[in-house]
Design a protein around this motif. Structure first.
Motif, PDB file in Angstrom:
ATOM      1  N   TYR A 280     -14.083  -5.113 -24.804  1.00  9.46           N
ATOM      2  CA  TYR A 280     -15.189  -4.222 -24.450  1.00  9.46           C
ATOM      3  C   TYR A 280     -15.168  -3.919 -22.960  1.00  9.46           C
ATOM      4  N   ARG A 281     -14.856  -4.940 -22.147  1.00  9.77           N
ATOM      5  CA  ARG A 281     -14.807  -4.767 -20.693  1.00  9.77           C
ATOM      6  C   ARG A 281     -13.359  -4.647 -20.227  1.00  9.77           C
ATOM      7  N   GLU A 282     -13.208  -4.203 -18.996  1.00 14.06           N
ATOM      8  CA  GLU A 282     -11.895  -4.268 -18.373  1.00 14.06           C
ATOM      9  C   GLU A 282     -11.433  -5.732 -18.323  1.00 14.06           C
ATOM     10  N   GLN A 283     -10.151  -5.933 -18.445  1.00 19.47           N
ATOM     11  CA  GLN A 283      -9.555  -7.265 -18.322  1.00 19.47           C
ATOM     12  C   GLN A 283     -10.234  -8.265 -19.272  1.00 19.47           C
ATOM     13  N   SER A 284     -10.330  -7.885 -20.549  1.00 14.47           N
ATOM     14  CA  SER A 284     -10.954  -8.794 -21.527  1.00 14.47           C
ATOM     15  C   SER A 284     -10.215  -8.778 -22.863  1.00 14.47           C
ATOM     16  N   ALA A 285      -8.906  -8.553 -22.831  1.00 14.87           N
ATOM     17  CA  ALA A 285      -8.122  -8.545 -24.068  1.00 14.87           C
ATOM     18  C   ALA A 285      -7.849  -9.970 -24.549  1.00 14.87           C
ATOM     19  N   LEU A 286      -7.489 -10.074 -25.823  1.00 13.64           N
ATOM     20  CA  LEU A 286      -7.236 -11.379 -26.449  1.00 13.64           C
ATOM     21  C   LEU A 286      -6.099 -11.249 -27.446  1.00 13.64           C
ATOM     22  N   ASP A 287      -5.281 -12.290 -27.521  1.00  5.29           N
ATOM     23  CA  ASP A 287      -4.237 -12.389 -28.548  1.00  5.29           C
ATOM     24  C   ASP A 287      -4.079 -13.869 -28.884  1.00  5.29           C
ATOM     25  N   ARG A 288      -4.346 -14.209 -30.155  1.00  3.56           N
ATOM     26  CA  ARG A 288      -4.341 -15.630 -30.542  1.00  3.56           C
ATOM     27  C   ARG A 288      -3.626 -15.810 -31.881  1.00  3.56           C
ATOM     28  N   HIS A 289      -2.710 -16.775 -31.914  1.00  2.00           N
ATOM     29  CA  HIS A 289      -2.044 -17.217 -33.140  1.00  2.00           C
ATOM     30  C   HIS A 289      -2.490 -18.655 -33.411  1.00  2.00           C
ATOM     31  N   VAL A 290      -2.926 -18.929 -34.634  1.00  2.00           N
ATOM     32  CA  VAL A 290      -3.322 -20.291 -35.008  1.00  2.00           C
ATOM     33  C   VAL A 290      -2.685 -20.647 -36.342  1.00  2.00           C
ATOM     34  N   LEU A 291      -2.014 -21.783 -36.371  1.00  2.00           N
ATOM     35  CA  LEU A 291      -1.435 -22.303 -37.606  1.00  2.00           C
ATOM     36  C   LEU A 291      -2.020 -23.693 -37.847  1.00  2.00           C
ATOM     37  N   LEU A 292      -2.666 -23.856 -38.996  1.00  2.00           N
ATOM     38  CA  LEU A 292      -3.304 -25.127 -39.344  1.00  2.00           C
ATOM     39  C   LEU A 292      -2.753 -25.632 -40.669  1.00  2.00           C
ATOM     40  N   LEU A 293      -2.312 -26.886 -40.655  1.00  2.00           N
ATOM     41  CA  LEU A 293      -1.916 -27.589 -41.875  1.00  2.00           C
ATOM     42  C   LEU A 293      -2.799 -28.820 -41.988  1.00  2.00           C
ATOM     43  N   SER A 294      -3.619 -28.868 -43.045  1.00  2.00           N
ATOM     44  CA  SER A 294      -4.584 -29.957 -43.190  1.00  2.00           C
ATOM     45  C   SER A 294      -4.561 -30.489 -44.623  1.00  2.00           C
ATOM     46  N   PRO A 295      -3.641 -31.410 -44.933  1.00  2.00           N
ATOM     47  CA  PRO A 295      -3.596 -32.000 -46.274  1.00  2.00           C
ATOM     48  C   PRO A 295      -4.443 -33.264 -46.373  1.00  2.00           C
ATOM     49  N   GLU A 296      -4.877 -33.548 -47.584  1.00  2.00           N
ATOM     50  CA  GLU A 296      -5.624 -34.775 -47.879  1.00  2.00           C
ATOM     51  C   GLU A 296      -5.070 -35.324 -49.189  1.00  2.00           C
ATOM     52  N   PHE A 297      -4.638 -36.590 -49.178  1.00  2.00           N
ATOM     53  CA  PHE A 297      -3.994 -37.185 -50.348  1.00  2.00           C
ATOM     54  C   PHE A 297      -4.827 -38.359 -50.852  1.00  2.00           C
ATOM     55  N   TYR A 298      -5.149 -38.349 -52.146  1.00  2.00           N
ATOM     56  CA  TYR A 298      -5.912 -39.421 -52.778  1.00  2.00           C
ATOM     57  C   TYR A 298      -4.909 -40.383 -53.413  1.00  2.00           C
ATOM     58  N   ILE A 299      -4.460 -41.325 -52.606  1.00  2.00           N
ATOM     59  CA  ILE A 299      -3.404 -42.238 -53.036  1.00  2.00           C
ATOM     60  C   ILE A 299      -3.862 -43.075 -54.225  1.00  2.00           C
ATOM     61  N   SER A 300      -5.098 -43.523 -54.165  1.00  2.00           N
ATOM     62  CA  SER A 300      -5.680 -44.314 -55.250  1.00  2.00           C
ATOM     63  C   SER A 300      -7.188 -44.225 -55.112  1.00  2.00           C
ATOM     64  N   ASP A 301      -7.890 -44.941 -56.000  1.00  2.00           N
ATOM     65  CA  ASP A 301      -9.349 -44.976 -55.882  1.00  2.00           C
ATOM     66  C   ASP A 301      -9.783 -45.644 -54.590  1.00  2.00           C
ATOM     67  N   LYS A 302      -8.887 -46.400 -53.975  1.00  2.00           N
ATOM     68  CA  LYS A 302      -9.229 -47.127 -52.756  1.00  2.00           C
ATOM     69  C   LYS A 302      -8.762 -46.426 -51.480  1.00  2.00           C
ATOM     70  N   GLN A 303      -7.738 -45.593 -51.568  1.00  2.00           N
ATOM     71  CA  GLN A 303      -7.089 -45.106 -50.354  1.00  2.00           C
ATOM     72  C   GLN A 303      -6.980 -43.581 -50.346  1.00  2.00           C
ATOM     73  N   THR A 304      -7.386 -42.990 -49.200  1.00  2.00           N
ATOM     74  CA  THR A 304      -7.213 -41.562 -48.947  1.00  2.00           C
ATOM     75  C   THR A 304      -6.550 -41.388 -47.593  1.00  2.00           C
ATOM     76  N   ILE A 305      -5.545 -40.536 -47.526  1.00  2.00           N
ATOM     77  CA  ILE A 305      -4.855 -40.245 -46.272  1.00  2.00           C
ATOM     78  C   ILE A 305      -4.957 -38.757 -45.992  1.00  2.00           C
ATOM     79  N   ALA A 306      -5.356 -38.410 -44.767  1.00  2.00           N
ATOM     80  CA  ALA A 306      -5.485 -37.011 -44.359  1.00  2.00           C
ATOM     81  C   ALA A 306      -4.715 -36.797 -43.067  1.00  2.00           C
ATOM     82  N   ALA A 307      -4.316 -35.560 -42.831  1.00  2.00           N
ATOM     83  CA  ALA A 307      -3.569 -35.220 -41.622  1.00  2.00           C
ATOM     84  C   ALA A 307      -4.000 -33.850 -41.126  1.00  2.00           C
TER      85      ALA A 307
END
Length: 761
Positions: A280-307
């Motif tokens: 909208y203003r002078e000198q206010s441009a934007l360029d953004r790349h975002v890559l997200l990997l977010s897995p969640e694993f239910y190993i068992s009833d006792k254990q969950t691992i997320a990243a």
């Protein structure tokens, strides 16, 4: 004879067919959980299209035997009904139910680690879900966050965010300070006290829990508050791919590609987003790349691992503040002159990767642990009006917490204890800025920041529906600064240790009825300076800066009536802050910081919602009204600035009154409409209380249409507008600005439109 023969053969026929009937029967077992808290739901009705029915147990488990059913229905009061098609591949189902819009007060919150319903949580907090974020164009979190009472988010330029809770703007001329943020349970706030929220795309956020004031003892140092961000998750047993595109005014473009998959063993989110904006203003441009990997694993009833693996490549320009005369003449201009933003190509170019790993382990019904570790690597180039910075960051850290359920005599008690540690290393060089090119070297610094704390909490379920919470944390922060080169002063080393401080919290909640509760609390906070406050970019070293310390008193009432149609949450607080840190700009336009005495902050925060209609079988499936209001009576209690006594002045950058209200409308054919209004009172811009920004009232609206195409596709087409009232206002004012450059104008009336296409596997 024939009749006699039939009578003999009938039992034989029945005995022969019984095994075949039993062979045709299918046993289906599984567990039903809340989609947000991952806690089991008791009393969920599980039924089939052929009439069989059962109820989930206290642990959320169920088992159903059916002969020829093809569909399972999961229904529960205040939750969305979920349908699963049979047969299913997994031997055991994990079904996650989403709370409905009218049941906000029944949502289980995780902010205080005990996973209690909001009605049983003693503390001021707000929840911002993906449904609120999607009310707007999803270019940022600003407008969604500003729907919460007591919270204010500004955008000084695209992707240049400032966030405050209950007046913490004082020490945040830019960026986010004095507020701790976590993403999927892993620290997002760095060891040096700053947070780069602009690294995350708004469309990847599933929910935000905002804990207000120094009430989060289990999150360590801080007087502003804590925000917990959770990524979006796939619905159980659903896999889909989604692509989307949005275009809008002033060259706004956004493209996303998302893949989600959820089943009994895992829940995976992969998302790529590209966002561009001419400005909208002078000198206010934007360029953004975002890559997200977010897995969640239910190993068992006792254990969950997320990243989490988050990679961001971000470039945005900085138009700079302008004076009132320039603002009135042409709000679209950038800061001018020989050190103007255009001539100096003021901008930030940032590449970052953040990797985290989290494990939740249930040792028994009484013991569980959550542990996370992370590392980040970041490089930033920042040509500014007065200098040119190059900064490289490396950091690692971790957090662990144990929860134990027991009884103290006859009193059920939940104990939580753990620790968190972060270590960051920063190599920073500043140069003279020659029209966007680094010139002669000014300073060359290496900074090591270490911060950590241990915490403990006990929640006691007392007789007469009282819940008592006792919590504390012991916090420590250290900085080791090595100046390798500076033209004026040469080399030096400086070590600063902000000694360990205990921050306690005591809270008491009384459940008045099944739908109403009241709570009171007393808590203290400790907030050491950030590295940028100790070492501003003008090359100075602020050796005299002390940590802020404060005490907060709070009382609130929340609940619902009319079968959850009307919900309310009202909180009053008084916060006394000592060694208050404020920012001012020097002649070069660089923010510098100092302690000024104390502040007295009194306020009321109110959130109301009324669902006029919610029925999935009618043409109009949802019609809801909601509003949030904040009253802030904030004053400098003791403030001596040179020869001038500013005690009693109003706090800078805080509007006395803010009001947000909205309307949500959904229809069975797929049409929807959202309307959001926002009023902000006149806001003072300097500590002397002589300059202010005018009040403003803006409207935003979004309408769309969702339609299933064939069996696997779903199309959504939408359009919206922001600042429909075409108000001239400044969003993200520069406080105590040198030369009168206070104003960062926001866009006038603007529009956007787009579509998303989902393919369900």
């Amino acid at each position: 004879m024939k009749l006699t023969l039939l009578l003999y053969l009938l039992p034989v026929f029945i005995l022969c067919t019984l095994p075949f009937n039993s062979w045709a029967q299918t046993s289906i077992a599984g567990q039903v959980l809340d989609a947000r808290s991952k806690l089991p739901l008791e009393g969920v009705t599980i039924s089939t299209n052929t009439g069989q029915q059962t109820i989930s147990s206290k642990s959320g488990d169920f088992m159903l035997i059916t002969a020829d059913a093809s569909v399972l229905y999961f229904s529960y009061l205040s939750y969305q009904t979920q349908t699963i098609t049979l047969p299913v591949s997994a031997p055991e189902l994990k079904v996650y139910l989403q709370p409905t819009a009218a049941a906000l007060q029944e949502v289980v919150v995780t902010g205080y680690q005990s996973n209690r319903p909001l009605l049983e949580t003693a503390g001021a907090l707000s929840i911002v879900g993906s449904d609120v974020i999607s009310r707007f164009d999803e270019s940022s979190l600003v407008r969604a966050v500003n729907t919460a009472p007591g919270v204010r988010m500004d955008e000084r330029a695209p992707a240049s965010y400032r966030l405050s809770i209950r007046g913490s703007t004082l020490r945040s001329p830019y960026g986010i300070r004095n507020i701790k943020l976590y993403f999927n349970g892993m620290p997002l706030t760095e060891a040096n006290g700053t947070t780069a929220l602009n690294l995350i795309d708004a469309a990847s956020i599933g929910s935000m829990e905002i804990l207000k004031g120094p009430t989060a003892s289990i999150y360590g140092a801080g007087t502003g508050g804590t925000i917990l961000l959770e990524p979006k998750r796939a619905e159980a047993d659903k896999q889909q791919v989604q692509v989307g595109a949005t275009v809008g005014s002033y060259g706004f473009r956004k493209y996303t590609a998302t893949a989600t998959a959820g089943n009994s063993k895992s829940n995976v989110l992969v998302q790529y987003a590209r966002q561009q904006y001419d400005g909208y203003r002078e000198q206010s441009a934007l360029d953004r790349h975002v890559l997200l990997l977010s897995p969640e694993f239910y190993i068992s009833d006792k254990q969950t691992i997320a990243a989490n693996i988050l990679y961001t490549d971000l470039y945005y320009e900085l138009p700079g503040g302008i004076t009132k005369e320039q603002y009135d003449q042409n709000p679209r201009q950038a800061r001018g002159g020989m050190s103007g933003s255009v001539r100096q190509q003021a901008s930030i170019d940032l590449q970052s990767i953040n990797v985290g790993l989290k494990q939740e382990y249930k040792f028994s019904d009484n013991w569980r642990n959550t542990t996370s570790v992370y590392t980040l690597h970041r490089f930033r180039e920042n040509p500014f009006n007065t200098d040119y910075e190059r900064v490289a960051n490396q950091e690692y850290g971790g957090r662990t917490s144990f929860t134990h359920s027991a009884s103290l005599g006859s009193i059920p008690t939940v104990y939580t204890f753990g620790a968190e540690f972060q270590r960051g290393f920063e190599a920073a060089r500043t140069y003279n800025n020659n029209a966007g090119t680094p010139d002669s070297l000014r300073t060359d610094d290496e900074v090591i920041a270490k911060t950590g704390f241990i915490f403990g909490q006990a929640e006691l379920e007392l007789p007469a529906d009282f819940i008592l919470t006792l919590a504390l944390s012991l916090n420590d922060t250290k900085y080791n600064i090595t100046r390798l080169k500076q033209a004026a002063t040469g080399q030096y080393k400086y070590n600063r240790d902000f000694k360990a401080v205990v921050s306690p919290r005591v809270a008491l909640l009384k459940k008045l009825t099944d739908q109403v509760s009241a709570h009171v609390s007393i808590s203290s906070g400790f907030s050491p300076p950030t590295e940028e406050e100790l070492l501003p970019s003008d090359g100075s070293l602020n050796k005299d800066l002390e940590a802020e310390k404060g005490i907060n008193y709070e009382a609130g009432l929340r609940g619902s009536t009319s079968n959850n149609r009307f919900t309310y949450d009202v909180v009053g607080f008084y916060f006394r802050l000592n060694e208050t840190i404020v920012s001012r700009q020097n002649a070069l336009g660089v923010a510098v910081f100092r302690n000024v005495g104390s502040t007295a902050q009194k306020g009321i925060e109110t959130a109301l919602g009324y669902t006029l209609l919610e029925n999935q079988d009618q043409l109009l499936t949802l019609l809801k009204l909601w509003t949030s209001y904040t009253y802030s009576h904030f004053r400098f209690k003791e403030y001596q600035k040179d020869q001038e006594d500013l005690s009693g002045n109003k706090l800078t950058g805080v509007a006395p009154h803010t009001l947000t209200a909205g309307l949500d409308l959904n229809t069975k054919p797929g049409l929807y409409f959202n309307l959001t209004s926002n009023y902000v009172d006149k806001t003072l811009l300097n500590d002397e209380n002589t300059v202010f920004a005018d009040s403003y009232f803006i409207l935003a609206a979004r309408a769309g249409y969702r339609k299933s195409i064939a069996r696997h596709f779903e199309l959504e087409v939408f359009a919206g507008a922001d600042n429909i009232t075409d108000q001239k206002y400044s969003l993200g004012n520069d406080l105590n600005a040198f030369g009168g450059r206070y104003f960062q104008p926001a866009p006038n009336r603007n529009y956007y439109g787009g579509l998303t296409l989902k393919y369900k596997l």
